[in-house]
Design an enzyme around this catalytic site. Structure first.
Site, mmCIF file in Angstrom:
data_model
loop_
_atom_site.group_PDB
_atom_site.id
_atom_site.type_symbol
_atom_site.label_atom_id
_atom_site.label_comp_id
_atom_site.label_asym_id
_atom_site.label_seq_id
_atom_site.Cartn_x
_atom_site.Cartn_y
_atom_site.Cartn_z
ATOM 1 N N ASP A 276 0.816 -1.221 0.000
ATOM 2 C CA ASP A 276 0.000 0.000 0.000
ATOM 3 C C ASP A 276 0.852 1.274 0.000
ATOM 4 O OD1 ASP A 276 -2.248 -1.551 -0.058
ATOM 5 O OD2 ASP A 276 -2.645 -1.433 2.094
ATOM 6 N N ARG A 307 -3.292 1.004 -9.835
ATOM 7 C CA ARG A 307 -2.360 1.990 -9.245
ATOM 8 C C ARG A 307 -1.099 2.193 -10.077
ATOM 9 N NH1 ARG A 307 -3.404 0.743 -2.853
ATOM 10 N NH2 ARG A 307 -5.278 2.033 -2.741
#
Ligand code: S3P
Length: 393
Positions: A276, A307
């Site tokens: 993350d 992402r």
């Protein structure tokens, strides 16, 4: 002052396991999971549970519900409705569950009452704590036994919490062996502050040369590889007052920039332990000397947004002179020395971590950024903008 939210991963596990914890300072994801669990417990007939934006919530709860042998449907918001769920439906169905997905892949997740086989073995190929935890919770709810072969270790909050509640769980080499027939003891869980939220402030300290300390932050080693990367980049990281409560380590974190940051290469088994934080590492790489390389991180494409793609397209807008190579499983970043001061509009894809990462980029460069939306920050870190303007602007 400590405006950090409680650990999102640990708090959601408490919610699914029905364990008490202090519910102040939690984000929208944790609230969605608490709400869904309450609704599930109060319905006798089948229910529809809305998990909002929470990938952890929908995957963990699906495992628990499949194990409890009840009918249920789990839905999510637009972003969650595009995230892959076959990774949990396939092993659960092979174990005996009756789960169907939209297009064999996406929510809604329809669960039909079924009995799981008394023993199940699963070879976990994707290094995902959500899949691992989903299966452990299915074993708990169905009072069955599971052995998971974990090839690359991912965050172990579920295993630690089960251990804290005196469950019959052990690790032997790469195997996690859990017998769900033993009742767990319901304990109060002291949830630390969220390391992944703290990461933005650790980076903000480094980039703005501040030394604000962060107290009671979760420092479970399966979460903190970001700190090793920062040290390797040349930052100074100090942990103090380390203690273990509710079987989870926590500490005071001090971070600062000692000198110029250097580029790094991150790949292999480290990736799940900083998954993350990779968008933030990419932002720090823009301020470092030399190349930064991230590989073996294809999982980033299945998060709240793709992402890799979203991060890189926004970085090119943020700094048109930057050198970027995109790989299927990562990227290379070659920072530029030319600076321009144009305002940049960031396309967020409704992804909280993209927004917070570019706020840090803005702090570091003095460049103004605008966002197509900022409300998704509420999913994990409701006080983020308040903390940034109080401490760093
Ligand atoms: C989480 C695990 C990670 C992480 C997510 C939270 C958890 O996902 O990216 O934010 O709480 O188990 P994966 O396990 O799918 O990699």
């Amino acid at each position: 002052m400590n405006l950090l939210p409680k650990d999102k991963s640990i708090a959601q596990r408490c919610a699914v396991l029905g364990l008490d914890f202090d519910q102040n300072d939690i984000g929208e994801d944790v609230k969605s999971t608490i709400g869904a669990v309450k609704k599930f417990k109060s319905f006798n007939a089948s229910a529809t549970l809305d998990l909002g934006n929470s990938g952890t919530g929908i995957r963990l709860l699906s495992g628990y519900i499949a194990g409890s042998g009840k009918d249920c449907m789990l839905v999510g918001d637009e972003s969650l409705s595009k995230r892959p769920m076959n990774r949990i439906a396939k092993p659960l169905n092979d174990w005996g569950a009756k789960i169907s997905l939209f297009d064999d892949q996406f929510p809604p997740i329809k669960i039909k009452a079924a009995e799981l086989k008394p023993e199940y073995f699963y070879d976990l190929k994707i290094p995902s704590a959500q899949i691992k935890s989903c299966l452990l919770l299915a074993a708990l709810a169905s009072k069955t036994k599971i052995t998971i072969s974990e090839n690359t270790p991912s965050r172990d909050h579920t295993e630690r919490m089960l251990e804290e509640c005196e469950a019959d769980i052990k690790r032997e080499g790469k195997h996690i062996i859990f017998d769900g027939r033993k009742e767990i003891i319901h304990k109060f869980i002291d949830v630390p502050k969220d390391f992944s939220s703290a990461a933005y402030l650790i980076a903000a300290n480094i980039i703005t040369n501040k030394t604000i300390q962060l107290d009671n932050v979760g420092v479970n080693p399966t979460r903190t590889a970001f700190l090793d990367v920062l040290s390797e980049m040349g930052a100074s990281i100090v942990l103090e007052n380390t203690e273990i409560k509710s079987n989870e380590p926590r500490a005071t974190i001090r971070s600062s920039a000692t000198h110029e940051l250097n580029g790094v290469t991150i790949e292999g088994r480290k990736i799940p332990n900083l998954i993350d934080e990779i968008p933030l590492i990419a932002i720090l790489a823009m301020f470092a000397k030399g190349k930064t390389v991230v590989r073996d991180a294809k999982e980033l494409r299945y998060k709240e947004s793709d992402r890799i793609s979203l991060l890189l397209s926004n970085m090119k807008k943020f700094d048109p002179n930057i050198g970027i190579i995109e790989y299927d499983d990562g990227f290379e970043i070659m920072p530029s020395t030319k600076k321009d001061t144009n305002t940049v509009n960031i396309m967020t894809g409704g992804d909280h971590r993209i927004i917070m990462s570019f706020v840090i980029a803005s702090l570091g460069s003095g460049k103004k950024v605008t966002f197509d939306e900022t409300s998704s920050v509420e999913t994990s870190f409701p006080n983020f903008f308040e903390v940034i303007s109080k401490w760093y602007q």
